[in-house]
Design a protein around this motif. Sequence first.
Motif, PDB file in Angstrom:
ATOM      1  N   TYR A  30       0.843  -1.207   0.000  1.00 34.18           N
ATOM      2  CA  TYR A  30       0.000   0.000   0.000  1.00 34.18           C
ATOM      3  C   TYR A  30       0.872   1.249   0.000  1.00 34.18           C
ATOM      4  O   TYR A  30       0.754   2.113  -0.863  1.00 34.18           O
ATOM      5  N   ARG A  31       1.721   1.344   1.013  1.00 30.60           N
ATOM      6  CA  ARG A  31       2.492   2.566   1.242  1.00 30.60           C
ATOM      7  C   ARG A  31       3.533   2.832   0.163  1.00 30.60           C
ATOM      8  O   ARG A  31       3.968   3.966  -0.027  1.00 30.60           O
ATOM      9  N   GLY A  32       3.940   1.790  -0.551  1.00 28.69           N
ATOM     10  CA  GLY A  32       4.930   1.944  -1.610  1.00 28.69           C
ATOM     11  C   GLY A  32       4.350   2.349  -2.948  1.00 28.69           C
ATOM     12  O   GLY A  32       5.094   2.586  -3.895  1.00 28.69           O
ATOM     13  N   THR A  33       3.043   2.451  -3.041  1.00 28.48           N
ATOM     14  CA  THR A  33       2.395   2.839  -4.288  1.00 28.48           C
ATOM     15  C   THR A  33       2.356   4.359  -4.386  1.00 28.48           C
ATOM     16  O   THR A  33       1.856   5.018  -3.461  1.00 28.48           O
ATOM     17  N   PRO A  34       2.883   4.929  -5.459  1.00 25.98           N
ATOM     18  CA  PRO A  34       2.814   6.386  -5.604  1.00 25.98           C
ATOM     19  C   PRO A  34       1.363   6.867  -5.501  1.00 25.98           C
ATOM     20  O   PRO A  34       0.453   6.258  -6.072  1.00 25.98           O
ATOM     21  N   GLY A  35       1.168   7.918  -4.737  1.00 31.38           N
ATOM     22  CA  GLY A  35      -0.168   8.463  -4.537  1.00 31.38           C
ATOM     23  C   GLY A  35      -0.845   7.955  -3.284  1.00 31.38           C
ATOM     24  O   GLY A  35      -1.917   8.438  -2.920  1.00 31.38           O
ATOM     25  N   ASN A  36      -0.213   6.975  -2.599  1.00 29.73           N
ATOM     26  CA  ASN A  36      -0.753   6.546  -1.312  1.00 29.73           C
ATOM     27  C   ASN A  36      -0.344   7.570  -0.269  1.00 29.73           C
ATOM     28  O   ASN A  36       0.808   7.977  -0.195  1.00 29.73           O
ATOM     29  N   LEU A  37      -1.305   7.969   0.547  1.00 30.94           N
ATOM     30  CA  LEU A  37      -1.073   8.986   1.564  1.00 30.94           C
ATOM     31  C   LEU A  37      -1.042   8.402   2.973  1.00 30.94           C
ATOM     32  O   LEU A  37      -0.997   9.146   3.947  1.00 30.94           O
ATOM     33  N   GLY A  38      -1.054   7.063   3.069  1.00 31.95           N
ATOM     34  CA  GLY A  38      -1.003   6.398   4.360  1.00 31.95           C
ATOM     35  C   GLY A  38      -1.948   5.215   4.395  1.00 31.95           C
ATOM     36  O   GLY A  38      -2.880   5.120   3.591  1.00 31.95           O
ATOM     37  N   ALA A  39      -1.694   4.300   5.309  1.00 33.34           N
ATOM     38  CA  ALA A  39      -2.534   3.105   5.444  1.00 33.34           C
ATOM     39  C   ALA A  39      -2.445   2.597   6.870  1.00 33.34           C
ATOM     40  O   ALA A  39      -1.397   2.718   7.519  1.00 33.34           O
ATOM     41  N   GLN A  40      -3.546   2.028   7.341  1.00 36.36           N
ATOM     42  CA  GLN A  40      -3.625   1.494   8.692  1.00 36.36           C
ATOM     43  C   GLN A  40      -4.324   0.142   8.659  1.00 36.36           C
ATOM     44  O   GLN A  40      -5.154  -0.115   7.786  1.00 36.36           O
ATOM     45  N   VAL A  41      -4.004  -0.698   9.636  1.00 35.54           N
ATOM     46  CA  VAL A  41      -4.716  -1.955   9.849  1.00 35.54           C
ATOM     47  C   VAL A  41      -5.452  -1.843  11.176  1.00 35.54           C
ATOM     48  O   VAL A  41      -4.852  -1.491  12.195  1.00 35.54           O
ATOM     49  N   LEU A  42      -6.730  -2.149  11.161  1.00 36.12           N
ATOM     50  CA  LEU A  42      -7.562  -2.158  12.364  1.00 36.12           C
ATOM     51  C   LEU A  42      -8.008  -3.590  12.619  1.00 36.12           C
ATOM     52  O   LEU A  42      -8.260  -4.341  11.673  1.00 36.12           O
ATOM     53  N   ARG A  43      -8.122  -3.958  13.899  1.00 31.89           N
ATOM     54  CA  ARG A  43      -8.522  -5.323  14.257  1.00 31.89           C
ATOM     55  C   ARG A  43      -9.533  -5.287  15.393  1.00 31.89           C
ATOM     56  O   ARG A  43      -9.390  -4.514  16.341  1.00 31.89           O
ATOM     57  N   ARG A  44     -10.542  -6.158  15.285  1.00 35.95           N
ATOM     58  CA  ARG A  44     -11.519  -6.335  16.351  1.00 35.95           C
ATOM     59  C   ARG A  44     -11.796  -7.817  16.496  1.00 35.95           C
ATOM     60  O   ARG A  44     -12.178  -8.488  15.538  1.00 35.95           O
TER      61      ARG A  44
END
Length: 101
Positions: A30-44
């Motif tokens: 995700y983060r290595g793709t040009p134009g990505n501004l950030g990414a998070q993983v959420l867990r429940r």
Amino acid sequence: MIARLWHGTTRLDRADAYATFLSDRAMPDYRGTPGNLGAQVLRRDEGDIAHFLTLSYWESEDAIRAFAGDDLLKAKYYPEDEGFLLAREPQVEHYEVRSAG
């Protein structure tokens, strides 16, 4: 800015391993793709199932296409997902970000 939200589930006994996979393999993609501004993983955790969400931010639809292909709402999966996920949800959701802090 566009927020892209994906949901997946795995058995609770596989959840820690899947979290590691997402951190080590998916997030760098995700983060290595040009134009990505950030990414998070959420867990429940819920009973014997763990829900995971990936929330990523993109500057444009073209940036999302570079990451996921021409079908903007089609979920992107990795070969390793086969050993973790209980099902493959076919689509993601996109939201226009109106406020960020």
